[in-house]
Design a protein around this motif. Structure first.
Motif, PDB file in Angstrom:
ATOM      1  N   PRO A  97      -2.801   8.835   3.437  1.00 11.65           N
ATOM      2  CA  PRO A  97      -4.072   8.182   3.846  1.00 11.65           C
ATOM      3  C   PRO A  97      -5.411   8.728   3.255  1.00 11.65           C
ATOM      4  O   PRO A  97      -6.200   7.940   3.233  1.00 11.65           O
ATOM      5  N   ASP A  98      -5.484   9.984   2.972  1.00  7.65           N
ATOM      6  CA  ASP A  98      -6.612  10.489   2.201  1.00  7.65           C
ATOM      7  C   ASP A  98      -6.661   9.661   0.955  1.00  7.65           C
ATOM      8  O   ASP A  98      -8.018   9.782   0.433  1.00  7.65           O
ATOM      9  N   LEU A 158       0.882  -1.235  -0.085  1.00  2.90           N
ATOM     10  CA  LEU A 158       0.079  -0.204   0.028  1.00  2.90           C
ATOM     11  C   LEU A 158       0.820   1.233   0.094  1.00  2.90           C
ATOM     12  O   LEU A 158       0.635   2.110  -0.739  1.00  2.90           O
ATOM     13  N   LEU A 159       1.954   1.289   0.719  1.00  3.43           N
ATOM     14  CA  LEU A 159       2.801   2.540   0.844  1.00  3.43           C
ATOM     15  C   LEU A 159       4.004   2.329  -0.209  1.00  3.43           C
ATOM     16  O   LEU A 159       5.131   3.227   0.314  1.00  3.43           O
ATOM     17  N   HIS A 160       4.252   1.599  -1.176  1.00  2.00           N
ATOM     18  CA  HIS A 160       5.304   1.713  -1.765  1.00  2.00           C
ATOM     19  C   HIS A 160       5.625   2.887  -2.456  1.00  2.00           C
ATOM     20  O   HIS A 160       6.743   3.215  -2.955  1.00  2.00           O
ATOM     21  N   GLN A 161       4.803   3.849  -2.710  1.00  3.40           N
ATOM     22  CA  GLN A 161       4.920   5.239  -3.078  1.00  3.40           C
ATOM     23  C   GLN A 161       4.888   6.309  -1.948  1.00  3.40           C
ATOM     24  O   GLN A 161       4.805   7.381  -2.239  1.00  3.40           O
ATOM     25  N   GLY A 162       4.946   5.862  -0.912  1.00  2.02           N
ATOM     26  CA  GLY A 162       4.589   6.882   0.587  1.00  2.02           C
ATOM     27  C   GLY A 162       3.518   6.692   1.087  1.00  2.02           C
ATOM     28  O   GLY A 162       2.425   6.516   0.262  1.00  2.02           O
ATOM     29  N   GLY A 204     -18.786   3.318  10.497  1.00  5.51           N
ATOM     30  CA  GLY A 204     -17.896   4.282  10.110  1.00  5.51           C
ATOM     31  C   GLY A 204     -16.592   4.493  11.124  1.00  5.51           C
ATOM     32  O   GLY A 204     -16.082   5.642  11.108  1.00  5.51           O
ATOM     33  N   ARG A 205     -16.159   3.605  11.681  1.00  7.51           N
ATOM     34  CA  ARG A 205     -15.159   3.579  12.800  1.00  7.51           C
ATOM     35  C   ARG A 205     -13.732   3.335  12.053  1.00  7.51           C
ATOM     36  O   ARG A 205     -13.485   2.236  11.620  1.00  7.51           O
ATOM     37  N   GLU A 206     -13.067   4.188  12.361  1.00  8.66           N
ATOM     38  CA  GLU A 206     -11.679   3.905  11.553  1.00  8.66           C
ATOM     39  C   GLU A 206     -10.743   5.074  12.556  1.00  8.66           C
ATOM     40  O   GLU A 206     -11.110   5.944  13.214  1.00  8.66           O
ATOM     41  N   ARG A 207      -9.238   4.930  12.311  1.00  7.87           N
ATOM     42  CA  ARG A 207      -8.313   5.830  12.847  1.00  7.87           C
ATOM     43  C   ARG A 207      -7.063   5.760  11.899  1.00  7.87           C
ATOM     44  O   ARG A 207      -6.986   4.802  11.192  1.00  7.87           O
ATOM     45  N   THR A 208      -6.525   6.891  12.002  1.00  6.80           N
ATOM     46  CA  THR A 208      -5.224   6.927  11.300  1.00  6.80           C
ATOM     47  C   THR A 208      -3.967   6.753  12.235  1.00  6.80           C
ATOM     48  O   THR A 208      -3.939   7.377  13.066  1.00  6.80           O
ATOM     49  N   ARG A 223       4.093   9.676  11.238  1.00  2.00           N
ATOM     50  CA  ARG A 223       2.883   9.796  11.963  1.00  2.00           C
ATOM     51  C   ARG A 223       1.724   9.979  11.063  1.00  2.00           C
ATOM     52  O   ARG A 223       2.043  10.471   9.782  1.00  2.00           O
ATOM     53  N   ARG A 224       0.528   9.515  11.226  1.00  4.12           N
ATOM     54  CA  ARG A 224      -0.639   9.510  10.464  1.00  4.12           C
ATOM     55  C   ARG A 224      -0.259   9.068   8.932  1.00  4.12           C
ATOM     56  O   ARG A 224      -0.232   9.639   7.856  1.00  4.12           O
ATOM     57  N   ALA A 225       0.142   7.752   8.841  1.00  8.23           N
ATOM     58  CA  ALA A 225       0.677   6.825   7.686  1.00  8.23           C
ATOM     59  C   ALA A 225      -0.577   6.293   7.001  1.00  8.23           C
ATOM     60  O   ALA A 225      -0.572   6.148   5.839  1.00  8.23           O
ATOM     61  N   LEU A 226      -1.411   5.746   7.747  1.00  6.91           N
ATOM     62  CA  LEU A 226      -2.503   4.806   7.104  1.00  6.91           C
ATOM     63  C   LEU A 226      -3.555   4.811   7.771  1.00  6.91           C
ATOM     64  O   LEU A 226      -3.784   4.858   9.204  1.00  6.91           O
TER      65      LEU A 226
END
Length: 322
Positions: free
Chosen positions: A82-83, A75-79, A123-127, A315-318
């Protein structure tokens, strides 16, 4: 909602029948594509495909911490973004499932699936913040690709234990807590640098810390679990802060007995402490150097030997469904 389910068929705590039940439960609530991993790194490839897709909103990892780590690195191969990136959900299927449990999810896959469906409806999620490790510029490890980790990394002794466990699993041994404890004892008995460590920690604006035997880098707490017992190497570590470090500069028999007891009796208020224990909280960037090649592990996956590793807390990656 379109979702991709990444299924590790070798997950230790789920059977084929259980996985089918979970897939049907998830498919009843979303447009689901389920893919079974076929080779090491396949989950990472699937995570990359999800990141590059224009219509996948959610990727679900059904497996242990290794499967989750691969999906995250894809998922983060390009950095981190999160949005834009799909959200991540986890159905624990491994032997320990540290990341899922640190998020507060049930450790049983059917219960975790129910909790996931409830979270999606509500709709529960966190970053969450994550860690990334890379080869240090100007060293022989400079060209080593960077890699994200979700809950911990280790350089030195604990990574050596992970390597021994992986060797035993390749010989057909089951991944159990007893296996880890046996290999930890063998690693201790064979450790040539347990009295005089080879690791030096460097960070901007601070004096180097030298002669560490082992370094545990935590992105959350607990560090791991022994059955249902949480083990806190760095109790203050959190998905909302940078990285925490526990370093030990002595591993004599007496020191190991003391720190092992402290780990087994650790709590959210107190982790290992003492004259030869280094505890640091909320770090953004630092480097661990070694005078000799030492083993490195991330999220319980042995990555071979390194002489220098640079760590960054992001911080706040995903976004994660909770």
């Amino acid at each position: 909602m379109r979702a991709l389910l990444v299924v590790n068929p070798a997950a230790t705590t789920t059977s084929a029948r259980t996985r089918d039940v979970l897939i049907h439960a998830l498919a009843s609530e979303m447009k689901l594509e389920a893919v079974t991993t076929e080779y090491r790194g396949h989950a990472k490839d699937l995570g990359r495909q999800a990141a590059e897709s224009k219509d996948i909103e959610l990727i679900v990892a059904l497996g242990g911490d290794g499967t989750v780590n691969e999906v995250v690195n894809g998922l983060l191969h390009q950095g981190p973004d999160p949005d834009r990136l799909p959200r991540l959900a986890v159905v624990p299927g491994g032997s320990t499932n540290v990341f899922a449990r640190a998020l507060g999810l049930p450790n049983e896959p059917v219960e975790a699936t129910g909790a996931l469906l409830d979270a999606l409806r509500e709709g529960r999620e966190r970053t969450v913040g994550l860690g990334i490790a890379a080869g240090t510029p100007g060293t022989e490890d400079e060209a080593v690709p960077s890699r994200w980790f979700t809950f911990c990394a280790g350089f030195g002794f604990d990574a050596g234990v992970i390597g021994r466990v992986e060797q035993q699993r390749e010989r057909g041994k089951r991944s159990t807590h007893a296996l880890y404890l046996r290999q930890a004892v063998r690693q201790f008995l064979d450790e040539p640098h347990r009295r005089h460590g080879m690791i030096t920690m460097e960070r901007a604006g601070e004096d180097p810390v030298s002669d560490l035997v082992m370094s545990i880098v935590c992105n959350t707490s607990p560090w791991t679990y022994l059955g249902n017992r949480p083990v806190y190497a760095s109790p203050k570590a959190s998905f909302e802060t940078g990285l925490d470090v526990l370093g030990l500069s002595r591993m004599s028999t007496a020191a190991v007995a003391r720190y092992a007891t402290q780990l087994l009796t650790s709590s959210p208020e107190q982790g290992p402490h003492g004259k030869h224990a280094l505890s640091l909280h909320d770090l953004t960037d630092f480097t661990l150097h070694s005078k000799v090649p030492l083993p490195l592990q991330m999220d319980g996956d042995h990555l071979g030997l390194r002489t220098s590793v640079t760590f960054t807390g992001v911080r706040r990656a995903l976004r994660v469904i909770v």
